[in-house]
Scaffold this motif. Structure first.
Motif, PDB file in Angstrom:
ATOM      1  N   TYR A   1       0.829  -1.209   0.000  1.00  0.00           N
ATOM      2  CA  TYR A   1       0.000   0.000   0.000  1.00  0.00           C
ATOM      3  C   TYR A   1       0.859   1.253   0.000  1.00  0.00           C
ATOM      4  O   TYR A   1       2.003   1.233   0.464  1.00  0.00           O
ATOM      5  CB  TYR A   1      -0.849   0.062   1.272  1.00  0.00           C
ATOM      6  CG  TYR A   1      -1.967  -0.943   1.370  1.00  0.00           C
ATOM      7  CD1 TYR A   1      -2.310  -1.756   0.312  1.00  0.00           C
ATOM      8  CD2 TYR A   1      -2.693  -1.039   2.556  1.00  0.00           C
ATOM      9  CE1 TYR A   1      -3.346  -2.672   0.447  1.00  0.00           C
ATOM     10  CE2 TYR A   1      -3.729  -1.946   2.695  1.00  0.00           C
ATOM     11  CZ  TYR A   1      -4.048  -2.761   1.630  1.00  0.00           C
ATOM     12  OH  TYR A   1      -5.057  -3.655   1.759  1.00  0.00           O
ATOM     13  N   ARG A   2       0.238   2.362  -0.456  1.00  0.00           N
ATOM     14  CA  ARG A   2       0.860   3.673  -0.236  1.00  0.00           C
ATOM     15  C   ARG A   2       0.837   3.955   1.270  1.00  0.00           C
ATOM     16  O   ARG A   2      -0.073   3.498   1.987  1.00  0.00           O
ATOM     17  CB  ARG A   2       0.069   4.782  -0.942  1.00  0.00           C
ATOM     18  CG  ARG A   2       0.171   4.809  -2.448  1.00  0.00           C
ATOM     19  CD  ARG A   2      -0.614   5.970  -3.003  1.00  0.00           C
ATOM     20  NE  ARG A   2      -1.964   6.079  -2.392  1.00  0.00           N
ATOM     21  CZ  ARG A   2      -2.704   7.176  -2.354  1.00  0.00           C
ATOM     22  NH1 ARG A   2      -2.261   8.300  -2.876  1.00  0.00           N
ATOM     23  NH2 ARG A   2      -3.906   7.177  -1.808  1.00  0.00           N
ATOM     24  N   VAL A   3       1.794   4.753   1.713  1.00  0.00           N
ATOM     25  CA  VAL A   3       1.878   5.093   3.133  1.00  0.00           C
ATOM     26  C   VAL A   3       0.583   5.729   3.623  1.00  0.00           C
ATOM     27  O   VAL A   3       0.051   5.362   4.681  1.00  0.00           O
ATOM     28  CB  VAL A   3       3.092   6.021   3.377  1.00  0.00           C
ATOM     29  CG1 VAL A   3       2.991   6.705   4.728  1.00  0.00           C
ATOM     30  CG2 VAL A   3       4.387   5.214   3.264  1.00  0.00           C
ATOM     31  N   ILE A   4       0.025   6.647   2.853  1.00  0.00           N
ATOM     32  CA  ILE A   4      -1.188   7.347   3.308  1.00  0.00           C
ATOM     33  C   ILE A   4      -2.349   6.343   3.476  1.00  0.00           C
ATOM     34  O   ILE A   4      -3.157   6.446   4.416  1.00  0.00           O
ATOM     35  CB  ILE A   4      -1.582   8.501   2.347  1.00  0.00           C
ATOM     36  CG1 ILE A   4      -2.688   9.350   2.949  1.00  0.00           C
ATOM     37  CG2 ILE A   4      -1.973   8.002   0.975  1.00  0.00           C
ATOM     38  CD1 ILE A   4      -2.312  10.167   4.135  1.00  0.00           C
TER      39      ILE A   4
ATOM     40  N   GLU B   1      -3.209  12.629   7.397  1.00  0.00           N
ATOM     41  CA  GLU B   1      -2.093  13.517   7.044  1.00  0.00           C
ATOM     42  C   GLU B   1      -1.509  14.164   8.289  1.00  0.00           C
ATOM     43  O   GLU B   1      -0.294  14.291   8.439  1.00  0.00           O
ATOM     44  CB  GLU B   1      -2.563  14.587   6.046  1.00  0.00           C
ATOM     45  CG  GLU B   1      -2.791  14.017   4.658  1.00  0.00           C
ATOM     46  CD  GLU B   1      -3.546  14.962   3.721  1.00  0.00           C
ATOM     47  OE1 GLU B   1      -3.568  14.691   2.515  1.00  0.00           O
ATOM     48  OE2 GLU B   1      -4.138  15.967   4.220  1.00  0.00           O
ATOM     49  N   ALA B   2      -2.389  14.560   9.217  1.00  0.00           N
ATOM     50  CA  ALA B   2      -1.912  15.190  10.461  1.00  0.00           C
ATOM     51  C   ALA B   2      -1.077  14.199  11.281  1.00  0.00           C
ATOM     52  O   ALA B   2      -0.083  14.577  11.913  1.00  0.00           O
ATOM     53  CB  ALA B   2      -3.109  15.684  11.282  1.00  0.00           C
ATOM     54  N   CYS B   3      -1.478  12.926  11.247  1.00  0.00           N
ATOM     55  CA  CYS B   3      -0.733  11.914  12.029  1.00  0.00           C
ATOM     56  C   CYS B   3       0.632  11.641  11.406  1.00  0.00           C
ATOM     57  O   CYS B   3       1.619  11.455  12.126  1.00  0.00           O
ATOM     58  CB  CYS B   3      -1.547  10.620  12.136  1.00  0.00           C
ATOM     59  SG  CYS B   3      -3.036  10.851  13.129  1.00  0.00           S
ATOM     60  N   LEU B   4       0.696  11.630  10.074  1.00  0.00           N
ATOM     61  CA  LEU B   4       2.005  11.495   9.416  1.00  0.00           C
ATOM     62  C   LEU B   4       2.888  12.678   9.776  1.00  0.00           C
ATOM     63  O   LEU B   4       4.088  12.532  10.039  1.00  0.00           O
ATOM     64  CB  LEU B   4       1.831  11.425   7.897  1.00  0.00           C
ATOM     65  CG  LEU B   4       1.469  10.062   7.317  1.00  0.00           C
ATOM     66  CD1 LEU B   4       1.225  10.171   5.821  1.00  0.00           C
ATOM     67  CD2 LEU B   4       2.584   9.056   7.588  1.00  0.00           C
ATOM     68  N   ASP B   5       2.283  13.856   9.795  1.00  0.00           N
ATOM     69  CA  ASP B   5       3.024  15.067  10.147  1.00  0.00           C
ATOM     70  C   ASP B   5       3.539  14.991  11.588  1.00  0.00           C
ATOM     71  O   ASP B   5       4.667  15.369  11.878  1.00  0.00           O
ATOM     72  CB  ASP B   5       2.086  16.278   9.972  1.00  0.00           C
ATOM     73  CG  ASP B   5       2.874  17.559   9.869  1.00  0.00           C
ATOM     74  OD1 ASP B   5       3.965  17.519   9.277  1.00  0.00           O
ATOM     75  OD2 ASP B   5       2.418  18.580  10.423  1.00  0.00           O
ATOM     76  N   ALA B   6       2.718  14.451  12.476  1.00  0.00           N
ATOM     77  CA  ALA B   6       3.088  14.379  13.901  1.00  0.00           C
ATOM     78  C   ALA B   6       4.330  13.514  14.119  1.00  0.00           C
ATOM     79  O   ALA B   6       5.116  13.774  15.023  1.00  0.00           O
ATOM     80  CB  ALA B   6       1.918  13.822  14.722  1.00  0.00           C
TER      81      ALA B   6
ATOM     82  N   GLY C   1       6.582  13.209  11.778  1.00  0.00           N
ATOM     83  CA  GLY C   1       7.656  13.821  10.980  1.00  0.00           C
ATOM     84  C   GLY C   1       7.904  13.187   9.626  1.00  0.00           C
ATOM     85  O   GLY C   1       8.997  13.324   9.068  1.00  0.00           O
ATOM     86  N   ILE C   2       6.898  12.489   9.065  1.00  0.00           N
ATOM     87  CA  ILE C   2       7.140  11.840   7.761  1.00  0.00           C
ATOM     88  C   ILE C   2       6.039  12.182   6.744  1.00  0.00           C
ATOM     89  O   ILE C   2       5.652  11.340   5.928  1.00  0.00           O
ATOM     90  CB  ILE C   2       7.276  10.297   7.902  1.00  0.00           C
ATOM     91  CG1 ILE C   2       6.078   9.701   8.670  1.00  0.00           C
ATOM     92  CG2 ILE C   2       8.590   9.923   8.560  1.00  0.00           C
ATOM     93  CD1 ILE C   2       5.994   8.183   8.558  1.00  0.00           C
ATOM     94  N   ALA C   3       5.543  13.426   6.799  1.00  0.00           N
ATOM     95  CA  ALA C   3       4.502  13.839   5.848  1.00  0.00           C
ATOM     96  C   ALA C   3       4.989  13.644   4.410  1.00  0.00           C
ATOM     97  O   ALA C   3       4.200  13.334   3.504  1.00  0.00           O
ATOM     98  CB  ALA C   3       4.119  15.297   6.101  1.00  0.00           C
ATOM     99  N   ASP C   4       6.287  13.789   4.199  1.00  0.00           N
ATOM    100  CA  ASP C   4       6.833  13.692   2.836  1.00  0.00           C
ATOM    101  C   ASP C   4       6.810  12.259   2.286  1.00  0.00           C
ATOM    102  O   ASP C   4       7.040  12.043   1.104  1.00  0.00           O
ATOM    103  CB  ASP C   4       8.271  14.232   2.817  1.00  0.00           C
ATOM    104  CG  ASP C   4       9.157  13.537   3.838  1.00  0.00           C
ATOM    105  OD1 ASP C   4       8.684  13.278   4.964  1.00  0.00           O
ATOM    106  OD2 ASP C   4      10.315  13.219   3.496  1.00  0.00           O
TER     107      ASP C   4
ATOM    108  N   GLN D   1       8.419   1.927  11.019  1.00  0.00           N
ATOM    109  CA  GLN D   1       8.037   2.053  12.432  1.00  0.00           C
ATOM    110  C   GLN D   1       7.247   3.353  12.650  1.00  0.00           C
ATOM    111  O   GLN D   1       6.247   3.376  13.366  1.00  0.00           O
ATOM    112  CB  GLN D   1       9.306   2.050  13.289  1.00  0.00           C
ATOM    113  CG  GLN D   1       9.087   1.591  14.698  1.00  0.00           C
ATOM    114  CD  GLN D   1      10.385   1.168  15.382  1.00  0.00           C
ATOM    115  OE1 GLN D   1      11.465   1.638  15.043  1.00  0.00           O
ATOM    116  NE2 GLN D   1      10.268   0.285  16.345  1.00  0.00           N
ATOM    117  N   LEU D   2       7.684   4.428  11.984  1.00  0.00           N
ATOM    118  CA  LEU D   2       6.989   5.710  12.140  1.00  0.00           C
ATOM    119  C   LEU D   2       5.607   5.663  11.479  1.00  0.00           C
ATOM    120  O   LEU D   2       4.638   6.243  12.000  1.00  0.00           O
ATOM    121  CB  LEU D   2       7.839   6.848  11.553  1.00  0.00           C
ATOM    122  CG  LEU D   2       9.144   7.127  12.314  1.00  0.00           C
ATOM    123  CD1 LEU D   2      10.056   8.056  11.534  1.00  0.00           C
ATOM    124  CD2 LEU D   2       8.849   7.717  13.696  1.00  0.00           C
ATOM    125  N   VAL D   3       5.494   4.959  10.351  1.00  0.00           N
ATOM    126  CA  VAL D   3       4.178   4.827   9.684  1.00  0.00           C
ATOM    127  C   VAL D   3       3.198   4.087  10.610  1.00  0.00           C
ATOM    128  O   VAL D   3       2.029   4.484  10.749  1.00  0.00           O
ATOM    129  CB  VAL D   3       4.312   4.075   8.337  1.00  0.00           C
ATOM    130  CG1 VAL D   3       2.928   3.779   7.754  1.00  0.00           C
ATOM    131  CG2 VAL D   3       5.149   4.866   7.351  1.00  0.00           C
TER     132      VAL D   3
END
Ligand SMILES: Nc1ncnc2c1ncn2[C@@H]1O[C@H](COP(=O)(O)OP(=O)(O)OP(=O)(O)O)[C@@H](O)[C@H]1O
Length: 256
Positions: free
Chosen positions: A78-81, A107-112, A114-117, A132-134
Motif C-alpha cells: 500500500y501507499r503510506v497514506i 495527514e496530520a498523524c504522518l506530520d506528527a 515527521g514523515i509527511a513527505d 516504524q513511524l508509519v
C-alpha cells in the motif's frame, strides 16, 4: 485505565514466561516495560492489546486502543497514506471509503511523526525505521485513548528517537493519553515514563525514577549500569551508561 491482575503466560506447558503479575496504569500515565530478550514483554503487550489469551489472570483496558507493533508480517504494497488510513477503519462503514476528514486526520498523524513527505511512497519500499513511524501514525489515526507500543524506537536514528519520545510525552501530558511501551533503553523510560515494570525474576513495578536505580538495572541485565545526570540548555536529563567490559574475553581480536 489499565488493570492487570495475576497475569501469567506460557507457550510451552508450565514453562511460565511470567506469572502472578499485577499492576495498574492510571489514565494519562505512561508505563515502560523493560526486561531481557525473551522475557515476555511483547507477549504481555499482545495480551494488553487483546490479541493473545493469557493462561492465567485478567486484564481490563478502558478506552479505544491503538497498537504500534514492531513490524507487520508480510510485505504490504500500500501507499503510506493508505496504511495510515487503515487506522481510521473503525470510523468507516463496512464498505465505506475514507472521507475528507479521514484523509486530513491521516495527514496530520504522518506530520506528527515527521514523515509527511512519505505519504505517497509504497510502505514495502521503506526502511525499517520509516515503517516504524508509519505504524505509529496509523495507531494515532484511530483516535485511540490507550496507546500500546512495542519497542517504538528500536529501528530509529537518534533524531527520530527524540521525535518519538517528545510525541509520547506530548500525548500523555497534553492529551491525557494512557501509554504502555516496551523498551531496551532505560534512558527512554526515564525520559517519558511515569512508572516502570521490570520483567525479570521477581517483577518490580513502581515510579520510573525509583525503579530504574543502578542496583535494579544491574540485576535486570547482569551488567553494571551507572546513572548520570546531564545538564543541557537548562534541562536536567537523566541517563544510564552500561559498563561493558571489553577485555578478558576469549574471542580472537578483530582482523583490521
Ligand atoms: N507464538 C509463540 N509460540 C511459541 N513461543 C513464542 C511465541 N511467541 C513468543 N514466544 C516465545 O516466548 C518468549 C517471549 O517472547 P517475547 O517476544 O514476548 O519476548 P520479549 O521480552 O518481547 O523479547 P525481545 O526483547 O527479544 O523482543 C520467547 O522465548 C519466544 O520465543
Amino acid at each position: 485505565m489499565i488493570r492487570v491482575e495475576q497475569a501469567g503466560h506460557w507457550f510451552r506447558p508450565e514453562q511460565w514466561l511470567f506469572r502472578d503479575l499485577s499492576f495498574a496504569v492510571a489514565e494519562g500515565e505512561a508505563t515502560a516495560i523493560l526486561g531481557p530478550n525473551g522475557c515476555g514483554k511483547t507477549t504481555l503487550l499482545r495480551a494488553l492489546a487483546d490479541t493473545l489469551a493469557l493462561k492465567q489472570g485478567r486484564i481490563n483496558v478502558d478506552g479505544i486502543v491503538g497498537v504500534v507493533p514492531q513490524a507487520l508480517r508480510g510485505d504490504v504494497g500500500y501507499r503510506v497514506i493508505d496504511m495510515v488510513l487503515l487506522g481510521r477503519s473503525r470510523y468507516l462503514g463496512r464498505f465505506g471509503a475514507p472521507g475528507r476528514r479521514d484523509l486530513s486526520r491521516a495527514e496530520a498523524c504522518l506530520d506528527a511523526v515527521g514523515i509527511a513527505d512519505l505519504a505517497e511512497r509504497r510502505y514495502d519500499r521503506l526502511s525499517g525505521g520509516q515503517r516504524q513511524l508509519v505504524l505509529f501514525a496509523r495507531a494515532l489515526a484511530g483516535d485511540c485513548r490507550v496507546l500500546l507500543l512495542d519497542e517504538p524506537a528500536s529501528a530509529l536514528d537518534l533524531a527520530n528517537q527524540g521525535v518519538v519520545l517528545r510525541l509520547i510525552r506530548r500525548l500523555v501530558r497534553d492529551d491525557g493519553m494512557t501509554v504502555v511501551f516496551t523498551t531496551h533503553h532505560p534512558d527512554h523510560a526515564l525520559a517519558v515514563a511515569d512508572k516502570v515494570l521490570m520483567m525479570a525474576g521477581e517483577p518490580v513495578f513502581g515510579p520510573a525514577d525509583r525503579v530504574l536505580d543502578e542496583a535494579n538495572l544491574a540485576r535486570l541485565y547482569g551488567v553494571p549500569v551507572r546513572r548520570v545526570t546531564i545538564e543541557a540548555d537548562g534541562e536536567r536529563i537523566e541517563a544510564t551508561v552500561p559498563v561493558h567490559r571489553l577485555t578478558g574475553f576469549d574471542a580472537p581480536p578483530p582482523r583490521l
